[in-house]
Design a protein around this motif. Structure first.
Motif, short mmCIF file in Angstrom:
data_model
loop_
_atom_site.label_atom_id
_atom_site.label_comp_id
_atom_site.label_asym_id
_atom_site.label_seq_id
_atom_site.Cartn_x
_atom_site.Cartn_y
_atom_site.Cartn_z
N ARG A 60 0.86 -0.95 0.07
CA ARG A 60 0.13 -0.10 -0.18
C ARG A 60 0.80 1.36 -0.11
NH1 ARG A 60 -2.04 0.51 6.47
NH2 ARG A 60 -0.08 1.16 7.01
N THR A 61 0.02 2.52 -0.40
CA THR A 61 0.86 3.56 -0.32
C THR A 61 -0.31 4.63 -0.02
OG1 THR A 61 2.15 5.05 -1.39
CG2 THR A 61 0.59 4.22 -2.88
N TYR A 62 -0.14 5.83 0.00
CA TYR A 62 -0.95 6.77 0.38
C TYR A 62 -0.95 8.08 -0.67
CZ TYR A 62 -1.87 4.73 4.88
OH TYR A 62 -2.25 3.61 5.68
N THR A 63 -2.17 8.67 -0.96
CA THR A 63 -2.30 9.70 -1.67
C THR A 63 -1.72 10.86 -1.12
OG1 THR A 63 -4.60 10.23 -1.23
CG2 THR A 63 -4.37 8.76 -3.11
N ALA A 64 -1.83 12.11 -1.74
CA ALA A 64 -1.49 13.53 -1.15
C ALA A 64 -2.52 13.94 -0.22
CB ALA A 64 -1.36 14.41 -2.09
N ASP A 65 -3.72 13.34 -0.40
CA ASP A 65 -4.94 13.62 0.57
C ASP A 65 -5.11 12.55 1.82
OD1 ASP A 65 -5.57 15.80 -0.99
OD2 ASP A 65 -6.91 14.24 -2.33
N GLY A 66 -4.08 11.48 1.69
CA GLY A 66 -4.08 10.66 2.86
C GLY A 66 -4.93 9.62 2.76
N ASP A 67 -5.24 9.32 1.65
CA ASP A 67 -6.08 8.04 1.25
C ASP A 67 -5.53 6.80 1.05
OD1 ASP A 67 -8.69 9.46 1.37
OD2 ASP A 67 -8.49 10.27 -0.69
N GLU A 68 -5.64 5.77 1.45
CA GLU A 68 -5.07 4.41 1.07
C GLU A 68 -5.16 3.78 -0.22
OE1 GLU A 68 -4.37 -0.06 3.05
OE2 GLU A 68 -5.09 1.47 4.38
N VAL A 69 -4.16 3.51 -0.71
CA VAL A 69 -4.20 2.70 -2.10
C VAL A 69 -3.45 1.71 -2.05
CG1 VAL A 69 -3.77 3.08 -4.68
CG2 VAL A 69 -4.17 4.94 -3.33
N VAL A 70 -4.18 0.52 -2.39
CA VAL A 70 -3.67 -1.06 -2.39
C VAL A 70 -2.90 -1.14 -3.73
CG1 VAL A 70 -3.93 -3.42 -2.06
CG2 VAL A 70 -5.26 -1.73 -0.79
N MET A 71 -1.58 -1.08 -3.76
CA MET A 71 -1.10 -1.47 -5.16
C MET A 71 -1.11 -3.05 -5.76
SD MET A 71 0.08 1.62 -5.56
CE MET A 71 1.30 1.54 -6.73
N SER A 72 -0.71 -3.75 -4.79
CA SER A 72 -1.04 -5.34 -5.04
C SER A 72 -1.07 -6.09 -3.86
CB SER A 72 0.22 -5.58 -5.76
OG SER A 72 1.46 -5.44 -5.07
N LEU A 73 -1.41 -7.38 -3.98
CA LEU A 73 -1.55 -8.51 -3.18
C LEU A 73 -0.27 -9.43 -3.16
CD1 LEU A 73 -5.08 -9.16 -3.26
CD2 LEU A 73 -4.04 -7.66 -1.60
N LEU A 74 0.23 -9.80 -2.14
CA LEU A 74 1.26 -10.78 -2.08
C LEU A 74 0.83 -12.06 -1.47
CD1 LEU A 74 3.98 -8.59 -0.48
CD2 LEU A 74 3.90 -9.37 -2.87
N GLY A 75 0.98 -13.15 -1.92
CA GLY A 75 0.30 -14.66 -1.41
C GLY A 75 1.67 -15.63 -1.20
N ALA A 76 1.72 -16.91 -0.87
CA ALA A 76 2.55 -17.83 -0.62
C ALA A 76 3.49 -17.89 -2.12
CB ALA A 76 2.06 -19.10 -0.31
N GLY A 77 4.81 -17.75 -1.57
CA GLY A 77 5.81 -17.72 -2.84
C GLY A 77 6.16 -16.58 -3.36
N ASP A 78 5.63 -15.63 -2.84
CA ASP A 78 5.87 -14.52 -3.51
C ASP A 78 7.24 -13.66 -2.67
OD1 ASP A 78 4.02 -13.62 -5.51
OD2 ASP A 78 2.47 -13.15 -4.20
N VAL A 79 7.94 -12.88 -3.32
CA VAL A 79 8.94 -12.11 -2.97
C VAL A 79 8.75 -10.47 -2.96
CG1 VAL A 79 11.44 -11.43 -3.40
CG2 VAL A 79 10.62 -13.81 -3.57
N PHE A 80 9.16 -10.10 -1.97
CA PHE A 80 8.98 -8.63 -1.67
C PHE A 80 10.25 -7.75 -1.29
CE2 PHE A 80 6.91 -10.11 2.13
CZ PHE A 80 7.24 -8.98 2.86
N GLY A 81 10.39 -6.60 -1.65
CA GLY A 81 11.55 -5.86 -0.99
C GLY A 81 12.79 -5.84 -1.98
N GLU A 82 12.40 -6.60 -3.04
CA GLU A 82 13.58 -6.97 -3.74
C GLU A 82 14.11 -5.78 -4.70
OE1 GLU A 82 10.10 -6.70 -6.50
OE2 GLU A 82 10.50 -7.66 -4.67
#
Length: 226
Positions: A60-82
């Motif tokens: 997730r990230t946030y817009t300039a107005d402070g609204d949450e935006v879900v960019m993507s989902l991660l499930g078993a086997g997914d790598v993140f922080g790469e």
């Protein structure tokens, strides 16, 4: 502990040899986290990447107005922080647990070193990033669609990420309707009304708090099944 075979079963790492898998696994650490726990924070610095072993998380990230935006989902086997292995920059988004989950923390230096030496490994990472970009583009293209289309897409996305078979009809782990609404890019009230409508039509079923797409025809008509 995560084994070589466990790691090589993941498409990103399947081209690596035994000694290279050992490099990736060097000093890895496993941890468990509860729903709503923040795993990675935007703008943080770190020399680690993560492999999700089971459970679901959101990026997730946030817009300039402070609204949450879900960019993507991660499930078993997914790598993140790469991305830290590619540019050494700060984290570009938060990663938050949607369900209880288990993950493995890996060190960036051996990961980055193998990217420089192994073309197959670098290509696998490029394919992963391209797949994520296509998925992100498709989801944002739906932000102007009607509420039913957006919610159906969100439910199918959650189901696929909850299944090791990429099954859009897999049961979705129990979670707050607000989370589903955020993934669909809808207000919670709109998501709740739309979900009630889909239940009444038999498109969505629920058992023990787990939603499931019982009928894929509405998704097929909307071109949501790729």
């Amino acid at each position: 502990m995560l084994s070589r075979d466990d790691l090589q079963a993941i498409s990103l790492f399947e081209s690596l040899e035994a000694d290279q898998l050992d490099q990736i696994l060097d000093r890895h650490r496993e941890s468990s986290h509860q729903a709503d726990q923040v795993i990675v924070m935007e703008q943080d610095w770190g020399e680690s990447l993560f492999l999700l072993c089971d459970g679901l998380a959101k990026v997730r990230t946030y817009t300039a107005d402070g609204d949450e935006v879900v960019m993507s989902l991660l499930g078993a086997g997914d790598v993140f922080g790469e991305m830290a292995a590619l540019d050494g920059d700060a984290r570009s988004a938060d990663v938050v647990a949607l369900t209880p989950l288990r993950l493995v923390k890996l060190r960036v230096p051996p990961f980055a070193a193998l990217l420089d030496k192994q073309a197959g490994f670098a290509l696998a990472l490029a394919k992963l990033e391209a797949s994520r970009l296509r998925d992100l583009n498709r989801r944002f293209a739906l932000q102007t669609a009607d509420a039913t289309t957006r919610l159906l897409d969100a439910l199918a996305y959650l189901a696929r990420k909850s299944s090791d078979q990429d099954d859009p009809q897999a049961p979705i782990p129990p979670m707050a309707q607000l989370e589903i609404a955020l993934i669909a890019g809808l207000a919670r009230e709109t998501a709740s009304r739309t979900l009630s409508k889909l239940r009444s039509r038999g498109t969505v079923s629920e058992e023990d708090g787990r939603l499931r797409l019982a009928d894929l025809k509405p998704l097929e008509k909307r071109g949501l099944l790729l």
